[in-house]
Enzyme design. Structure first.
Site, mmCIF file in Angstrom:
data_model
loop_
_atom_site.group_PDB
_atom_site.id
_atom_site.type_symbol
_atom_site.label_atom_id
_atom_site.label_comp_id
_atom_site.label_asym_id
_atom_site.label_seq_id
_atom_site.Cartn_x
_atom_site.Cartn_y
_atom_site.Cartn_z
ATOM 1 N N ILE A 129 13.579 -16.527 42.701
ATOM 2 C CA ILE A 129 13.195 -16.450 44.037
ATOM 3 C C ILE A 129 12.012 -15.262 44.087
ATOM 4 O O ILE A 129 11.162 -15.257 45.017
ATOM 5 C CB ILE A 129 14.462 -16.040 44.922
ATOM 6 C CG1 ILE A 129 13.934 -15.851 46.484
ATOM 7 C CG2 ILE A 129 15.098 -14.853 44.329
ATOM 8 C CD1 ILE A 129 13.427 -17.001 46.934
ATOM 9 N N SER A 150 19.165 -15.591 37.428
ATOM 10 C CA SER A 150 20.212 -15.232 38.357
ATOM 11 C C SER A 150 20.128 -15.897 39.965
ATOM 12 O O SER A 150 21.035 -16.135 40.413
ATOM 13 C CB SER A 150 20.239 -13.721 38.613
ATOM 14 O OG SER A 150 20.419 -13.113 37.503
ATOM 15 N N HIS A 184 28.242 -9.495 36.559
ATOM 16 C CA HIS A 184 29.198 -9.376 37.765
ATOM 17 C C HIS A 184 29.873 -10.519 37.969
ATOM 18 O O HIS A 184 29.441 -11.621 37.962
ATOM 19 C CB HIS A 184 27.799 -9.505 39.004
ATOM 20 C CG HIS A 184 28.542 -9.673 40.377
ATOM 21 N ND1 HIS A 184 29.402 -9.263 40.865
ATOM 22 C CD2 HIS A 184 28.332 -10.762 41.096
ATOM 23 C CE1 HIS A 184 29.746 -9.615 42.138
ATOM 24 N NE2 HIS A 184 28.635 -10.714 42.196
ATOM 25 N N TYR A 198 33.545 -8.837 47.376
ATOM 26 C CA TYR A 198 33.085 -9.561 48.781
ATOM 27 C C TYR A 198 34.011 -10.889 48.642
ATOM 28 O O TYR A 198 34.301 -11.404 47.595
ATOM 29 C CB TYR A 198 31.782 -9.742 48.915
ATOM 30 C CG TYR A 198 31.144 -10.495 47.579
ATOM 31 C CD1 TYR A 198 31.197 -11.866 47.599
ATOM 32 C CD2 TYR A 198 30.579 -9.713 46.717
ATOM 33 C CE1 TYR A 198 30.684 -12.831 46.641
ATOM 34 C CE2 TYR A 198 29.949 -10.497 45.625
ATOM 35 C CZ TYR A 198 29.908 -12.025 45.531
ATOM 36 O OH TYR A 198 29.482 -12.629 44.332
ATOM 37 N N TRP A 240 16.888 -8.203 44.159
ATOM 38 C CA TRP A 240 17.882 -9.329 44.753
ATOM 39 C C TRP A 240 17.444 -10.232 45.650
ATOM 40 O O TRP A 240 16.509 -9.984 46.184
ATOM 41 C CB TRP A 240 19.179 -8.231 45.257
ATOM 42 C CG TRP A 240 20.003 -7.507 44.457
ATOM 43 C CD1 TRP A 240 19.549 -7.016 43.296
ATOM 44 C CD2 TRP A 240 21.517 -7.276 44.597
ATOM 45 N NE1 TRP A 240 20.437 -6.394 42.457
ATOM 46 C CE2 TRP A 240 21.602 -6.488 43.156
ATOM 47 C CE3 TRP A 240 22.399 -7.516 45.438
ATOM 48 C CZ2 TRP A 240 22.928 -5.895 43.125
ATOM 49 C CZ3 TRP A 240 23.734 -6.749 45.234
ATOM 50 C CH2 TRP A 240 23.994 -6.264 44.113
ATOM 51 N N TYR A 250 -4.383 23.609 48.742
ATOM 52 C CA TYR A 250 -3.424 22.690 49.263
ATOM 53 C C TYR A 250 -3.822 21.582 49.902
ATOM 54 O O TYR A 250 -4.773 21.604 50.874
ATOM 55 C CB TYR A 250 -2.568 23.448 50.128
ATOM 56 C CG TYR A 250 -1.477 22.564 50.835
ATOM 57 C CD1 TYR A 250 -0.332 21.878 49.942
ATOM 58 C CD2 TYR A 250 -1.260 22.312 52.042
ATOM 59 C CE1 TYR A 250 0.662 21.066 50.580
ATOM 60 C CE2 TYR A 250 -0.251 21.619 52.818
ATOM 61 C CZ TYR A 250 0.509 20.846 52.011
ATOM 62 O OH TYR A 250 1.366 20.012 52.525
ATOM 63 N N ASP A 270 1.158 14.914 48.144
ATOM 64 C CA ASP A 270 1.168 16.362 48.607
ATOM 65 C C ASP A 270 1.125 17.312 47.661
ATOM 66 O O ASP A 270 2.499 17.479 47.124
ATOM 67 C CB ASP A 270 2.065 16.471 49.859
ATOM 68 C CG ASP A 270 2.075 17.619 50.482
ATOM 69 O OD1 ASP A 270 1.076 17.819 51.326
ATOM 70 O OD2 ASP A 270 3.176 18.442 50.342
ATOM 71 N N GLY A 295 8.289 17.394 40.383
ATOM 72 C CA GLY A 295 8.823 16.511 39.225
ATOM 73 C C GLY A 295 9.118 15.097 39.455
ATOM 74 O O GLY A 295 8.744 14.185 38.477
ATOM 75 N N GLU A 304 3.608 31.993 42.034
ATOM 76 C CA GLU A 304 4.083 31.153 41.212
ATOM 77 C C GLU A 304 3.497 31.780 39.731
ATOM 78 O O GLU A 304 2.288 32.117 39.646
ATOM 79 C CB GLU A 304 3.640 29.658 41.408
ATOM 80 C CG GLU A 304 4.043 29.000 42.543
ATOM 81 C CD GLU A 304 3.633 27.803 42.664
ATOM 82 O OE1 GLU A 304 2.769 26.997 41.756
ATOM 83 O OE2 GLU A 304 4.023 26.877 43.573
#
Length: 839
Positions: A17, A48, A225, A256, A357, A534, A547, A564, A649
Site C-alpha cells: 500500500i 504486510s 504481531h 483488538y 501502517w 537569532y 529556529d 539536539g 552560554e
C-alpha cells in the site's frame, strides 16, 4: 511494459500500500516515467499489506499522525474502498477511563468529529456479543472503518498508468542500488539495471536491507504481531459484506477484535517482543503462506485467548467456533515509534517511506510527494524525518532495545513526558558526574542525559514555601517535581548553572559562508564579527523550518547552535543547500563542545569573579559573543538567554568541561548559585518570557506573522521562503499566537489540575475554535510561571478571539477550565521590557 527501461525518472521499490500510494501521488503531482518494482506477484506481493487487519482508527495524540490518517481515509473513500463501521476503545481499568477522556480531547484538538464516551451498557448496545461486565466504559469514533488495501493499491496503479506516468514490474528482485558522487544512480535487478536519480524505498520490513545496498540506513526492526481468525461465528451469519459491528480495541490487554465476514479476527500487541533481522525473513519460495506470515507460536497467545474469552464469551467460548487461521505476522517497528520519512542523509535522491501502517499510507505518500516536488509538504513531517536519527540511534543495539521496549506500548497509556528506559547513558556531558552527585533526575534528548531537576535543591522548597506550586494529581506529577519551580525562583533571585551540552553545534565556514547563510536565514547575517543572530529558517512556502542562533566568529566563519533533537535535520538542510563550487563547508562539532548556561541577576558577578575579561554591559553587550577566560578554560561566551535573565552560554571544548563546571561552581558558592534543570530552561523560564519553541509553536503549519515573530523589516537579500514571507506580511493573519493564563484549576473533585499541552482551546460553551484555514486552536505549550504566579498556556487563536481579556476554555480529562487571553503576540508576562536581560 514488459521490458525494464534502461533509464527512468524515479524508481519506487515495493508495491504494497505504501509503494502504490507513493507511485500514485507522484503521478498526481506531475511526475512521469515512474517505475514501480516488487519482488512478489501482484496484487499481493507478500508484504504486510496482504495480511494486515486493515482497520483505521482516526484519533491519535499526535497531530501529525492524525492528519496523515484523516487524509488517508479521504483518499480511500474517493477510491471506493473504505467501509465505515465505527470503532470503540474499551476500558477495563480506571486509568484507562481517564485515558479515554484524553482521547476525546485529542479528537477535539485535531478536528475528529463526532466522538463520544460510552457507558458499559452503551458499548453493549452497539456490540451485543461483548461482556459489558468487564469494561468500565468506551470511547466511540463512528468514523472508524476498514479498507480493502489490496484493491486500493490496484486502483492506484491503474490510475497512475492511465495518466501515462507509471510502469509496473512485479516478480522483480533488487540486487543492488548504485551511488555516484553521493547521489543514487542505478537500481540493479534480475531484469537488468535501470538508471534513476530518485529512488523511493517503500519496502516495509525489508527497507533496511535495500537502504544498506546504497550505503544508507533505515533504522527499523521487523517484529511479530500475532493474529488469529476464528469462525464461523453464528452471530455474524446474516452479515452482508465484510463488517457490520464496530471494531473493538481492548486496549488494556493490548488487543483488538474485529468482524471479518463470518469470522472474528483477534490481534495482540501483548505478547513478548519478537524481533527479526530483515535478512532472516523467509523468501517467497521458502514461506508457507507469505514471507510476512510466519508460523504461529501458540504459547505466546495463550494469555490473550483468555482475555478474548473474558471479553467476548459468546463467540470465543462457543464450541462451534474454531480457529481458521493463526499467524505470527510481521510489521515494522522504529526506535521512537514514528515512521521514517524523507531523503536519507547519506545518499541524495534516495528517499525513505518506511514503518508506515495502512491507516496513514496514502496521507504520508501525499506528504512525501509534496516534499519531493517542491520541498513544502502541507502536513509537517518533522517528527518522522529520517534525518532525526543520530549515529548511535542507528546502531543495531539501540534499534533492538527501543523497538522491544516500544512494542508493548502500542496501545499503552503513554505520558507526554514519558522517558525511555532502554539504552540510556549513551551521551553524557563532562558535567555528568557532578550532576549525579547533586541528585539530578535525568531526561533524554537525542541520546544526551539532561538534568530535569536536582534533588539537592530540596531545601529550596522550604525557602520559597507557598510560591512553589504543588500538584496533587498523579498524572501531571509524572516526570515532574515542585523542585523545578523552586529552582526557577532561585534563578530569578540569584544565579543558575544549566547544562546545555545537548545543543547541536554546526560550524559553517569558507569564502562563500556569508552569502550562503544569507540565503538560508530570515535575519540579516551581514553583521559584525562577534554578533549573535537569532533567526528562523523557512521553506519555500514560508513554513518555519528551524529556529536557532548563529554566531559570526570571523568574516568567513559562523557557528549555528540549535536543539539536539533537530540538530541532524538542520545539518541536512544546510548540506542540501551548499553551493556546488566548494566555497562553503559544514562541520558537525556537537560532540566537540559542551555548553554551560549561567543566568540570573548575579550572573555577571559570578562570571567576572573567574574571568579577567570585561563582562560589563558596555564591554560585552547583549547578543554578542567572544572568547573569554573562565579560570584556566578558554570559553566562547554568548550573551543570550532562553530564560529571560542576564547571563551567558559558555561553550568550551568537551575535555575542558569538567574544569569549567568546577570553576563556576566553586566561585558561585558565595553568590547562592544553584544547579537548574531542563524543567526551568525548556518550560517555566521560557513560558514566562513567551518564547516560542520549534515543534510546539513553530512548525510548517504556522508562519512567522502568526507566531508574532515578523521582523520590523525584510532584508534586501534573497532567502528561502522570502516571497511567501512577504505575502504573509501583506495579508491579515488567520491566527495569532497568544499567551493565556488559567483562571481556576479546580476540577469537579476539588483536585487542582494542570494542563501539559496539546489540549483543545474551546469557547466557554465548549465549541471548537477554528480559524479561516480550518486549523483548530489547541495548547502548544503549558507550564507554571512561578515568578508571575500564574499557570501559562500558549495557543494560536483566530483574530476575533486574540484579544487581551477574552475568556475561553481548555478541556482537560473531560472537564473545561476557564482561561483568559493575557497577551497577544510576543510581549512576555515576566519583565515585559526585558530590562533584566539587557542591563
Amino acid at each position: 511494459m514488459s521490458e525494464l527501461p534502461n533509464q527512468t525518472n524515479v524508481v519506487v521499490i515495493g508495491a504494497g500500500i505504501v509503494g502504490n500510494s507513493m507511485a500514485f501521488q507522484l503521478a498526481l503531482h506531475g511526475w512521469r516515467d515512474i517505475v514501480l518494482l516488487d519482488k512478489g506477484p501482484l496484487p499481493n506481493p507478500g508484504g504486510s499489506t496482504g495480511h494486515a487487519s486493515n482497520f483505521i482508527f482516526l484519533v491519535d495524540h499526535s497531530k501529525e499522525m492524525t492528519k496523515f490518517t484523516l487524509d488517508s481515509v479521504r483518499q480511500y473513500r474517493e477510491l471506493g474502498v473504505f467501509t465505515e463501521c465505527g470503532g470503540i476503545e474499551v476500558a477495563r481499568t480506571p486509568e484507562r477511563v481517564e485515558e479515554l477522556k484524553r482521547r476525546v480531547a485529542s479528537a477535539l484538538s485535531w478536528g475528529v468529529e463526532p466522538v463520544k464516551l460510552l457507558t458499559p451498557g452503551e458499548v453493549k448496545d452497539q456490540v451485543p456479543f461483548i461482556n459489558e461486565k468487564v469494561v468500565l466504559g468506551g470511547f466511540s469514533t463512528p468514523g472508524v472503518g476498514v479498507v480493502d488495501s489490496l484493491r486500493a493499491g490496484t486502483l492506484m496503479r491503474e490510475q497512475a498508468q492511465g495518466m501515462g506516468a507509471l510502469s509496473v514490474f512485479s516478480n522483480t528482485e533488487i540486487f543492488g542500488v548504485g551511488v555516484e558522487g553521493g547521489r543514487v544512480a542505478t537500481v540493479r535487478t534480475n531484469r537488468g539495471d535501470v538508471q534513476a536519480e530518485t529512488v523511493v524505498i517503500c519496502c516495509g520490513i525489508w527497507s533496511p536491507r535495500i537502504a544498506e545496498m546504497a550505503g544508507a540506513s533505515i533504522p527499523l526492526s521487523p517484529a511479530v504481531h500475532q493474529m488469529i481468525d476464528v469462525g464461523p461465528v453464528p452471530i455474524f451469519a446474516d452479515t452482508v459484506g465484510e463488517i457490520e459491528f464496530p471494531i473493538i480495541r481492548d486496549v488494556d490487554t493490548n488487543m483488538y477484535e474485529r468482524q471479518h465476514g463470518s469470522e472474528l479476527e483477534i490481534g495482540s500487541y501483548a505478547h513478548r517482543p519478537i524481533l527479526m533481522e530483515p535478512d532472516d525473513i523467509p523468501s517467497l519460495e521458502e514461506a508457507a503462506l507469505s514471507p510476512t506470515q510466519l508460523p504461529f507460536t501458540q504459547a505466546d497467545f495463550d494469555r490473550q485467548m483468555e482475555d478474548a474469552l473474558e471479553l467476548m464469551p459468546d463467540i470465543v467460548g462457543d464450541e462451534r467456533v474454531g480457529v481458521r487461521l493463526a499467524i505470527n505476522g510481521l510489521l515494522s517497528l522504529t526506535p521512537d515509534g514514528a515512521p521514517i520519512l524523507g531523503e536519507t542523509p547519506e545518499v541524495r535522491g534516495l528517499w525513505s517511506a518506511a514503518a508506515i501502517w495502512i491507516k496513514e499510507a496514502p496521507g504520508i505518500a501525499k506528504t512525501l510527494a509534496e516534499w519531493m516536488t517542491d520541498g513544502s509538504p502541507e502536513i509537517d513531517p518533522h517528527a518522522s524525518d529520517i534525518a532525526r536519527f543520530h549515529p548511535h540511534q542507528r546502531t543495531a543495539a539501540h534499534i533492538k532495545a527501543r523497538c522491544a521496549e516500544g512494542y508493548n506500548k502500542t496501545y499503552g497509556i503513554v505520558h507526554p513526558a514519558e522517558q525511555w528506559a532502554s539504552n540510556r547513558v549513551v551521551r553524557v556531558s563532562p558535567f555528568f558526574a557532578r550532576e549525579r552527585h547533586l541528585g539530578a533526575v535525568f531526561i533524554e534528548t537525542a541520546g544526551w542525559e539532561r538534568p530535569n531537576w536536582y534533588e539537592s535543591n530540596q531545601g529550596l522548597l522550604d525557602e520559597y514555601g507557598d510560591r512553589v506550586q504543588q500538584r496533587e494529581a498523579e498524572w501531571e506529577s509524572r516526570w515532574w517535581s515542585p523542585i523545578i519551580n523552586a529552582e526557577h525562583l532561585a534563578m530569578r533571585d540569584r544565579v543558575a548553572m544549566i547544562d546545555l551540552s545537548a545543543f547541536a553545534v554546526l560550524d559553517v565556514s569558507g569564502p562563500g559562508a556569508l552569502e550562503f547563510l544569507q540565503r538560508i536565514a530570515v535575519a540579516q547575517m551581514e553583521v559584525p564579527v562577534g554578533k549573535v543572530v537569532y533567526t528562523s529558517w523557512l521553506n519555500e512556502a514560508g513554513g518555519i523550518r528551524a529556529d536557532l542562533t548563529m554566531m559570526r566568529l570571523a568574516p568567513d566563519e559562523f557557528r549555528v547552535v540549535t536543539g539536539g533533537f533537530t540538530g541532524q535535520m538542520d545539518r541536512k538542510w544546510l548540506v542540501d543547500h551548499l553551493p556546488s563550487d566548494g566555497s562553503v563547508q559544514v562541520r558537525d562539532q556537537s560532540s566537540a563542545w559542551c555548553t554551560l548556561g549561567v543566568w540570573g541577576p548575579r550572573a555577571r558577578d559570578l562570571v567576572s569573579s573567574v574571568s579577567p575579561d570585561d563582562v560589563s554591559h558596555e564591554g560585552f553587550p547583549f547578543a554578542t559573543c567572544r572568547w573569554i577566560s573562565i579560570g584556566p578554560v578558554s570559553a566562547l561566551a554568548s550573551r543570550i538567554s532562553y530564560v529571560g535573565e542576564l547571563g551567558w552560554e559558555l561553550h568550551a571544548p568537551m575535555e575542558q568541561g569538567l574544569r569549567l563546571w568546577d570553576t563556576v561552581w566553586e566561585a558561585g558558592q558565595g553568590l547562592g548559585v544553584v544547579p537548574v534543570g531542563m524543567g526551568v530552561y525548556l518550560t517555566s523560564g521560557r513560558l514566562e518570557k513567551c518564547y516560542r519553541a520549534h515543534g510546539n509553536e513553530l512548525e510548517l503549519e504556522y508562519d512567522l506573522v502568526e507566531a508574532g515573530m515578523a521582523r520590523p523589516s525584510v532584508k534586501p537579500q534573497d532567502f528561502i521562503g522570502k516571497q511567501a514571507y512577504l505575502r504573509q506580511r501583506s495579508e491579515p493573519p488567520a491566527a495569532l499566537l497568544c499567551t493565556l493564563t488559567v483562571d481556576d484549576h479546580a476540577s469537579a473533585s476539588g483536585v487542582k489540575r494542570y494542563m501539559l499541552g496539546r489540549e483543545p482551546i474551546l469557547t466557554p460553551d465548549g465549541d471548537r475554535i477554528v480559524d479561516t484555514k480550518g486549523r483548530g486552536s489547541y495548547v502548544t505549550s503549558a507550564g507554571a510561571g512561578p515568578s508571575v504566579g500564574r499557570y501559562i498556556l500558549l495557543a494560536y487563536l483566530p483574530p476575533e478571539f486574540a484579544q487581551p481579556g477574552t475568556r475561553v476554555a481548555v478541556e482537560y480529562f473531560g472537564e473545561r477550565y476557564p482561561v483568559t487571553v493575557a497577551v497577544v503576540g510576543s510581549t512576555p508576562l515576566f519583565d515585559p521590557a526585558n530590562e533584566r536581560l539587557k542591563h
